[in-house]
Design an enzyme around this catalytic site. Structure first.
Site, mmCIF file in Angstrom:
data_model
loop_
_atom_site.group_PDB
_atom_site.id
_atom_site.type_symbol
_atom_site.label_atom_id
_atom_site.label_comp_id
_atom_site.label_asym_id
_atom_site.label_seq_id
_atom_site.Cartn_x
_atom_site.Cartn_y
_atom_site.Cartn_z
ATOM 1 N N ASP A 49 0.816 -1.224 0.000
ATOM 2 C CA ASP A 49 0.000 0.000 0.000
ATOM 3 C C ASP A 49 0.852 1.278 0.000
ATOM 4 O O ASP A 49 0.673 2.162 0.853
ATOM 5 C CB ASP A 49 -0.919 0.036 1.240
ATOM 6 C CG ASP A 49 -1.731 -1.224 1.423
ATOM 7 O OD1 ASP A 49 -2.058 -1.872 0.418
ATOM 8 O OD2 ASP A 49 -2.050 -1.547 2.589
ATOM 9 N N GLU A 64 -11.235 -0.189 -3.612
ATOM 10 C CA GLU A 64 -10.420 0.358 -2.517
ATOM 11 C C GLU A 64 -9.213 1.062 -3.112
ATOM 12 O O GLU A 64 -9.089 1.185 -4.323
ATOM 13 C CB GLU A 64 -9.983 -0.758 -1.556
ATOM 14 C CG GLU A 64 -9.081 -1.807 -2.199
ATOM 15 C CD GLU A 64 -8.751 -2.969 -1.267
ATOM 16 O OE1 GLU A 64 -9.260 -3.022 -0.125
ATOM 17 O OE2 GLU A 64 -7.998 -3.859 -1.698
HETATM 18 O O1 FUB Z 1 -3.139 -3.616 3.507
HETATM 19 C C1 FUB Z 1 -4.452 -3.880 3.937
HETATM 20 C C2 FUB Z 1 -5.433 -3.576 2.839
HETATM 21 O O2 FUB Z 1 -5.158 -4.373 1.709
HETATM 22 C C3 FUB Z 1 -5.407 -2.165 2.312
HETATM 23 O O3 FUB Z 1 -5.956 -1.220 3.175
HETATM 24 C C4 FUB Z 1 -6.127 -2.381 1.037
HETATM 25 O O4 FUB Z 1 -6.056 -1.324 0.144
HETATM 26 C C5 FUB Z 1 -5.448 -3.644 0.526
HETATM 27 O O5 FUB Z 1 -4.238 -3.354 -0.109
#
Ligand code: FUB
Length: 317
Positions: A3, A231
Site C-alpha cells: 500500500d 479500494e
Molecule cells: O493492507 C491492507 C489492505 O489491503 C489495504 O488497506 C487495502 O487497500 C489492501 O491493499
C-alpha cells in the site's frame, strides 16, 4: 511492505507503506489476515550527483514511526496510510479498527517526515472505512481526504455517511459474504472525499461521493467489476487534469479516471496496472523530477502469500 504512498520532500522520495507481518490468522474475505501493528517510513536517496531516481536509488528504512500501542482508540489492523506536509509539519492519515472492530481514520503528527508521529486520541469525527489519501488541490491549496474500501474495508455498511448495516450482516457464520453492496444494475458504491480543516485534524464538511462515470457519462454500475471502485484511492494532478487512480479489488486491476475539476465526475479512462501476484492491488502515482512513476505491491517474493507483500515501482505506463 504494501500500500505505498510516495511523496518528494527535501530532495528525497518518502514512502509510507503498510507493514505486513506473519500473524498466523487464516485468510478470509474480511481481511483478518492483514493484521499489521506498526508503520515504517522509507526514503529513496539521491545519487552522488544529486539525481533522484526511484528505479535505482538506495532505500533507507527509518524504522517504526507509529505503532498500535501509540493509537489510543485502535484495537487492530493498521492498514493503508498516507502522509501530507503543511507548513513544515507532517500529518499521517491511517486506518484501523476500533474496540468494536469498526474501521475509522486517524491522524498523527510529526515535525519530520521520518517521525516519530504522535496520534490524536480519537479518530477523525465522521470518518469510516479505510485507505485514506490526502490530496492538496494545487488550484486552491486546500487539502482533501479521499477514502473508502468495500468488503473488509466496510464501506458497504454505509449510506449517506451513516452505518445502516451491522458487522453481523456482513458475513454468514460459514464465512459466506453477504450482499450489502447494491445490486449489479444499481450505481456502484463510490469512494468518499471531504475537505480537511485548516489544522488538518478534522473534516471541514461532510464526506461526499467521488463519482466515476463511463464513456456516456453514466455512473459505473455495481456489477461492472472490471471498472467499479473497490479500494485504494489515490488522487493526483497531472497535465492540468485531476486523476483518480484506484483498485477494482476482486478483478485485481489499478484503473485511472480523469476530471477537469476536483469535484468530478471522474471519467473512467484506462487500466494502469494488470493483476499482480496476491489478491490485493494497491498503488500510488508520484512525480519525481518531472517523470511519473507507479508504486505498487505484489506477493511474488513471499511465494504468493497474499498477506506478505513487497513494494515495486515502474514508470507510469
Ligand atoms: O493492507 C491492507 C489492505 O489491503 C489495504 O488497506 C487495502 O487497500 C489492501 O491493499
Amino acid at each position: 511492505m504494501a500500500d505505498p504512498a510516495a511523496h518528494v520532500w527535501n530532495g528525497r522520495i518518502w514512502i509510507y507503506p503498510s507493514h505486513d507481518r506473519e500473524s498466523g490468522i487464516p485468510e478470509r474475505d474480511n481481511g483478518d489476515h492483514f493484521d499489521m501493528v506498526d508503520y515504517h517510513a522509507l526514503s529513496i536517496e539521491p545519487d552522488a550527483e544529486g539525481r533522484l531516481d526511484p528505479m535505482t536509488g538506495a532505500v533507507v528504512d527509518h524504522g517504526v514511526i507509529l505503532d498500535l500501542a501509540g493509537v489510543p482508540w485502535a484495537k487492530r489492523q493498521l492498514w493503508d496510510s498516507d502522509v501530507a506536509e503543511k507548513d513544515g509539519r507532517y500529518y499521517l492519515y491511517f486506518c484501523a479498527k476500533d474496540k468494536d472492530d469498526v474501521f475509522h481514520i486517524g491522524v498523527a503528527t510529526a515535525e519530520r517526515p521520518e517521525g516519530p508521529f504522535v496520534a490524536e486520541p480519537e479518530p477523525i469525527a465522521g470518518s469510516y472505512s479505510i485507505d485514506p489519501c490526502c490530496f492538496r488541490d494545487p488550484k486552491t491549496g486546500a487539502h482533501y481526504l479521499v477514502f473508502g474500501g468495500i468488503w473488509g474495508g466496510q464501506l458497504q455498511r454505509y449510506r449517506g455517511n451513516k452505518a445502516v448495516f451491522t458487522a453481523a450482516e456482513d458475513t454468514l457464520p460459514d464465512g459466506t459474504r453477504c450482499a450489502l453492496e447494491p445490486s449489479d444494475d444499481a450505481t456502484a458504491l463510490c469512494p468518499k472525499i471531504a475537505r480537511l480543516s485548516e489544522d488538518m485534524r478534522a473534516f471541514a464538511e461532510p464526506a461526499r461521493d467521488l463519482v466515476i462515470v463511463d464513456e456516456n457519462g453514466e455512473p459505473l454500475k455495481s456489477g461492472d467489476h472490471a471498472r467499479r471502485f473497490f479500494e485504494a484511492s489515490w488522487l493526483y494532478f497531472k497535465d492540468g487534469k485531476y486523476h483518480f487512480a484506484y483498485s477494482t479489488g476482486d478483478t485485481h486491476l489499478i484503473c485511472d479516471a480523469v476530471s477537469d475539476t476536483l469535484e468530478g465526475p471522474y471519467r473512467y479512462e484506462r487500466v494502469l496496472l494488470e493483476p499482480q501476484v496476491g489478491w490485493t492491488t494497491h498503488h500510488c502515482v508520484t512525480e519525481v523530477d518531472g517523470k511519473w512513476y507507479l508504486f505498487h505491491h505484489d506477493s511474488s517474493p513471499s511465494g504468493g502469500r497474499t498477506w506478505l507483500r513487497s513494494l515495486k515501482v515502474k514508470p507510469l505506463p
